[in-house]
Motif scaffolding. Structure first.
Motif, PDB file in Angstrom:
ATOM      1  N   MET A 249       0.829  -1.204   0.000  1.00  0.00           N
ATOM      2  CA  MET A 249       0.000   0.000   0.000  1.00  0.00           C
ATOM      3  C   MET A 249       0.866   1.257   0.000  1.00  0.00           C
ATOM      4  SD  MET A 249      -2.845  -1.297   2.764  1.00  0.00           S
ATOM      5  CE  MET A 249      -3.615   0.319   2.875  1.00  0.00           C
ATOM      6  N   GLU A 250       1.962   1.223   0.768  1.00  0.00           N
ATOM      7  CA  GLU A 250       2.842   2.376   0.799  1.00  0.00           C
ATOM      8  C   GLU A 250       3.506   2.593  -0.550  1.00  0.00           C
ATOM      9  OE1 GLU A 250       6.587   4.106   3.476  1.00  0.00           O
ATOM     10  OE2 GLU A 250       6.004   1.993   3.602  1.00  0.00           O
ATOM     11  N   ARG A 255       3.941   5.613  -5.487  1.00  0.00           N
ATOM     12  CA  ARG A 255       3.892   5.626  -6.949  1.00  0.00           C
ATOM     13  C   ARG A 255       2.775   6.542  -7.442  1.00  0.00           C
ATOM     14  NH1 ARG A 255       4.101   0.716  -7.457  1.00  0.00           N
ATOM     15  NH2 ARG A 255       1.886   0.209  -7.598  1.00  0.00           N
ATOM     16  N   PHE A 256       1.645   6.526  -6.721  1.00  0.00           N
ATOM     17  CA  PHE A 256       0.538   7.401  -7.102  1.00  0.00           C
ATOM     18  C   PHE A 256       0.938   8.868  -7.001  1.00  0.00           C
ATOM     19  CE2 PHE A 256      -3.076   9.991  -5.683  1.00  0.00           C
ATOM     20  CZ  PHE A 256      -3.927   9.848  -6.771  1.00  0.00           C
ATOM     21  N   SER A 261       2.204  13.772  -9.527  1.00  0.00           N
ATOM     22  CA  SER A 261       3.073  14.952  -9.583  1.00  0.00           C
ATOM     23  C   SER A 261       3.693  15.099 -10.963  1.00  0.00           C
ATOM     24  CB  SER A 261       4.172  14.825  -8.520  1.00  0.00           C
ATOM     25  OG  SER A 261       3.609  14.716  -7.229  1.00  0.00           O
ATOM     26  N   HIS A 262       4.109  13.962 -11.537  1.00  0.00           N
ATOM     27  CA  HIS A 262       4.724  14.025 -12.862  1.00  0.00           C
ATOM     28  C   HIS A 262       3.711  14.460 -13.920  1.00  0.00           C
ATOM     29  CE1 HIS A 262       6.414  12.474 -16.675  1.00  0.00           C
ATOM     30  NE2 HIS A 262       7.584  12.799 -16.115  1.00  0.00           N
ATOM     31  N   GLU A 263       2.477  13.949 -13.795  1.00  0.00           N
ATOM     32  CA  GLU A 263       1.465  14.315 -14.769  1.00  0.00           C
ATOM     33  C   GLU A 263       1.051  15.777 -14.636  1.00  0.00           C
ATOM     34  OE1 GLU A 263       0.341  12.584 -17.274  1.00  0.00           O
ATOM     35  OE2 GLU A 263       1.669  10.921 -16.759  1.00  0.00           O
ATOM     36  N   LEU A 264       1.120  16.313 -13.436  1.00  0.00           N
ATOM     37  CA  LEU A 264       0.733  17.710 -13.234  1.00  0.00           C
ATOM     38  C   LEU A 264       1.837  18.688 -13.658  1.00  0.00           C
ATOM     39  CD1 LEU A 264      -1.021  17.595  -9.729  1.00  0.00           C
ATOM     40  CD2 LEU A 264      -2.100  17.990 -11.952  1.00  0.00           C
ATOM     41  N   ARG A 265       3.043  18.155 -13.793  1.00  0.00           N
ATOM     42  CA  ARG A 265       4.167  19.068 -14.044  1.00  0.00           C
ATOM     43  C   ARG A 265       4.009  19.815 -15.373  1.00  0.00           C
ATOM     44  NH1 ARG A 265      10.480  17.164 -13.624  1.00  0.00           N
ATOM     45  NH2 ARG A 265      11.402  19.266 -13.678  1.00  0.00           N
ATOM     46  N   THR A 266       3.626  19.114 -16.424  1.00  0.00           N
ATOM     47  CA  THR A 266       3.520  19.753 -17.744  1.00  0.00           C
ATOM     48  C   THR A 266       2.399  20.791 -17.797  1.00  0.00           C
ATOM     49  OG1 THR A 266       4.435  17.791 -18.821  1.00  0.00           O
ATOM     50  CG2 THR A 266       3.192  19.325 -20.212  1.00  0.00           C
ATOM     51  N   PRO A 267       1.166  20.460 -17.363  1.00  0.00           N
ATOM     52  CA  PRO A 267       0.134  21.499 -17.391  1.00  0.00           C
ATOM     53  C   PRO A 267       0.444  22.669 -16.463  1.00  0.00           C
ATOM     54  CG  PRO A 267      -0.687  19.509 -16.323  1.00  0.00           C
ATOM     55  CD  PRO A 267       0.607  19.150 -16.976  1.00  0.00           C
ATOM     56  N   LEU A 268       1.119  22.404 -15.347  1.00  0.00           N
ATOM     57  CA  LEU A 268       1.463  23.499 -14.446  1.00  0.00           C
ATOM     58  C   LEU A 268       2.486  24.433 -15.087  1.00  0.00           C
ATOM     59  CD1 LEU A 268       1.626  21.859 -10.915  1.00  0.00           C
ATOM     60  CD2 LEU A 268       0.125  23.717 -11.650  1.00  0.00           C
ATOM     61  N   THR A 269       3.401  23.835 -15.862  1.00  0.00           N
ATOM     62  CA  THR A 269       4.376  24.685 -16.553  1.00  0.00           C
ATOM     63  C   THR A 269       3.671  25.623 -17.531  1.00  0.00           C
ATOM     64  OG1 THR A 269       6.050  22.951 -16.368  1.00  0.00           O
ATOM     65  CG2 THR A 269       6.437  24.662 -18.006  1.00  0.00           C
ATOM     66  N   ALA A 270       2.695  25.073 -18.246  1.00  0.00           N
ATOM     67  CA  ALA A 270       1.938  25.911 -19.189  1.00  0.00           C
ATOM     68  C   ALA A 270       1.109  26.955 -18.453  1.00  0.00           C
ATOM     69  CB  ALA A 270       1.037  25.025 -20.057  1.00  0.00           C
ATOM     70  N   LEU A 310       6.354  17.404  -3.689  1.00  0.00           N
ATOM     71  CA  LEU A 310       5.901  16.009  -3.720  1.00  0.00           C
ATOM     72  C   LEU A 310       6.835  15.154  -4.578  1.00  0.00           C
ATOM     73  CD1 LEU A 310       2.022  16.435  -4.042  1.00  0.00           C
ATOM     74  CD2 LEU A 310       3.279  15.551  -2.075  1.00  0.00           C
ATOM     75  N   MET A 311       7.296  15.675  -5.691  1.00  0.00           N
ATOM     76  CA  MET A 311       8.224  14.919  -6.515  1.00  0.00           C
ATOM     77  C   MET A 311       9.554  14.691  -5.782  1.00  0.00           C
ATOM     78  SD  MET A 311       7.578  16.494 -10.333  1.00  0.00           S
ATOM     79  CE  MET A 311       8.695  15.318 -11.072  1.00  0.00           C
TER      80      MET A 311
END
Length: 469
Positions: A249-250, A255-256, A261-270, A310-311
């Motif tokens: 679970m940990e 991983r979640f 965090s990785h998926e949010l990085r690109t839209p946040l940059t934009a 978080l990353m």
């Protein structure tokens, strides 16, 4: 090592208890046997002496005329074998034990009794004897038994019997000592067989404590120790399953977080690029639109910092955080961190030059920026940054003049997402800065601690090893 000392101590206690019980049994048995044998030997000597004296008196008493003369008493005494004295009122035979060796109490008891009496005594410290006394009685013409007035006393040496008793006692103690040694040997074997499962349980428990959750005990027999081993195995299996589930679970949670965090990085940059453009146009917007644009810009920056934190945390959790070490003048690195954020006017420094250490410049910047930023946001001026050398390392202290950290907060100040004031749920920080700072300190092989000055104000101390100059 502590378990080994405990095992040895328990073995000694078991052997000592067994030895005490065995010693008590040996003493009781040996003592009872000694007393029984002693009484038997003495009783045999006493019975033989009384029977011999009674037989001789019965044989020769009729030859003594009454009242006897001194010559008659001496002749009667010579017929009796042994160390014997004959009394008749104020007369006594010239042979036999002296009068002073015959206790007055014993003579009085013999005089007033018609039975054969005896009494033990000592001629010296090592010469025991048995004293036998009796009165001589005869039948008169009508068949009635009446005293003749004759009293006979004999002293019989018990030296031979005492020697036998002493030898018996010596053999009894030797036998007892051998029995005690045998009992201790049996106790050692018993303790070994009893403590072997205990030692195995101790080693297995230590293995569990070290994270070896597949540790199991071999179940032997069907006694209480076997039941304990079975219970331990069941508990270990349950613990292994639960820990495995928790780890899974940990791992899934980490991983979640990393994936999100990785998926949010690109839209946040934009979004950040768009927000920067919007901020440049706020002066030309209607007031309500300008406020909304500034609010969106601030929240976007907070979200961006949260995603970055978080990353970073996910890298530490996954063990992928590495160091890029290089030689740096620590004072220069700290000054650069403060200058890069425009804190020169708000922060006082005491940074002696010449302290060079191998550090990751970027990670040191993160730690110092977190500590100074926290002091500026939550403390009160003046904020002071001090640097000095200690042992083989370098120490950086960041302190402020604020109210300090409550005692209830100190144990949790480095916890993730922890905020001392729950009312500051929408504060600028993410609650991860101090946790990341401590992980960076540990990555360098150092430490980060929190406390308060005696006069007030929070105090954070960063210790880094490997000072080169």
């Amino acid at each position: 090592m502590a378990g080994r000392r405990w095992s040895v101590g328990l073995r000694l206690r078991l052997v000592a208890a067994f030895a005490v019980v065995a010693l008590g049994a040996v003493i009781a048995t040996t003592g009872a046997s000694y007393l029984s044998a002693r009484n038997t030997i003495l009783q045999g000597v006493q019975d033989r002496a009384m029977d011999t004296l009674r037989t001789q008196v019965s044989t020769f008493a009729a030859t003594v005329p009454l009242p006897p003369t001194q010559r008659d008493l001496d002749a009667f005494q010579r017929r009796l074998s042994g160390y014997v004295a004959v009394f008749y009122r104020d007369l006594r035979s010239t042979g036999g034990p002296p009068t002073e060796e015959l206790p007055a109490e014993f003579r009085a008891a013999v005089h007033d009794n018609d039975r054969v009496l005896f009494q033990r005594g000592l001629w010296s410290e090592t010469a025991p004897f048995l004293m036998v006394g009796m009165t001589v009685r005869t039948q008169n013409t009508v068949g009635a038994v009446e005293p003749t007035g004759l009293e006979i006393y004999a002293q019989i040496s018990l030296a031979s019997s005492q020697s036998d008793i002493s030898e018996l006692a010596a053999w009894a103690w030797v036998t007892g000592a051998i029995a005690l040694l045998v009992a201790v040997g049996i106790a050692l074997l018993a303790a070994r067989s009893v403590l072997r499962p205990v030692r195995e349980l101790n080693l297995a428990a230590r293995g569990l404590a070290d994270g070896q959750f597949d540790t199991r005990l071999r179940v032997r027999g069907g006694d209480e120790l076997a039941e304990l081993a079975h219970t331990f195995n069941t508990s270990a299996a349950t613990l292994q399953h639960n820990v495995g589930e928790l780890r899974r679970m940990e791992s899934d949670a980490r991983r979640f977080v990393a994936d999100v965090s990785h998926e949010l990085r690109t839209p946040l940059t934009a979004m950040t690029a768009v927000i920067e453009i919007l901020e440049q146009e706020t002066d030309h917007m209607p007031p309500d639109s300008a406020v909304a644009a500034r609010l969106v810009a601030g929240e976007t920056r907070k979200l961006s910092r949260l995603v970055q934190d978080l990353m970073e945390i996910s890298r530490f959790d996954a063990g992928r955080a590495g160091l890029e070490l290089d030689e740096w003048d620590v004072a220069t690195a700290v000054r650069d961190t403060i200058a890069a954020r425009g804190w020169q006017d708000s922060v006082s420094v005491e940074l002696p030059e010449g302290l060079v250490a191998r550090v990751d410049r970027r990670r040191l910047d993160i730690v110092v920026a977190n500590l100074v930023g926290n002091a500026l946001r939550h403390g009160a001026p003046p904020v002071l940054v001090r640097l000095w050398r200690e042992d083989d390392g370098v120490v950086i202290e960041v302190s402020d003049n604020g109210p300090g950290l409550p005692e209830s907060v100190l144990p949790h100040v480095f916890d993730r997402f922890y905020k001392a004031d729950s009312a500051r749920a929408r504060s600028e920080g993410s609650g991860l800065g101090l946790a990341i700072a401590r992980e960076n300190a540990r990555l360098h092989g150092g430490s980060l601690t929190a406390g308060n000055h005696p006069g007030g104000g929070a105090r954070f101390v960063l210790r880094l090893p490997e000072v080169l100059v």
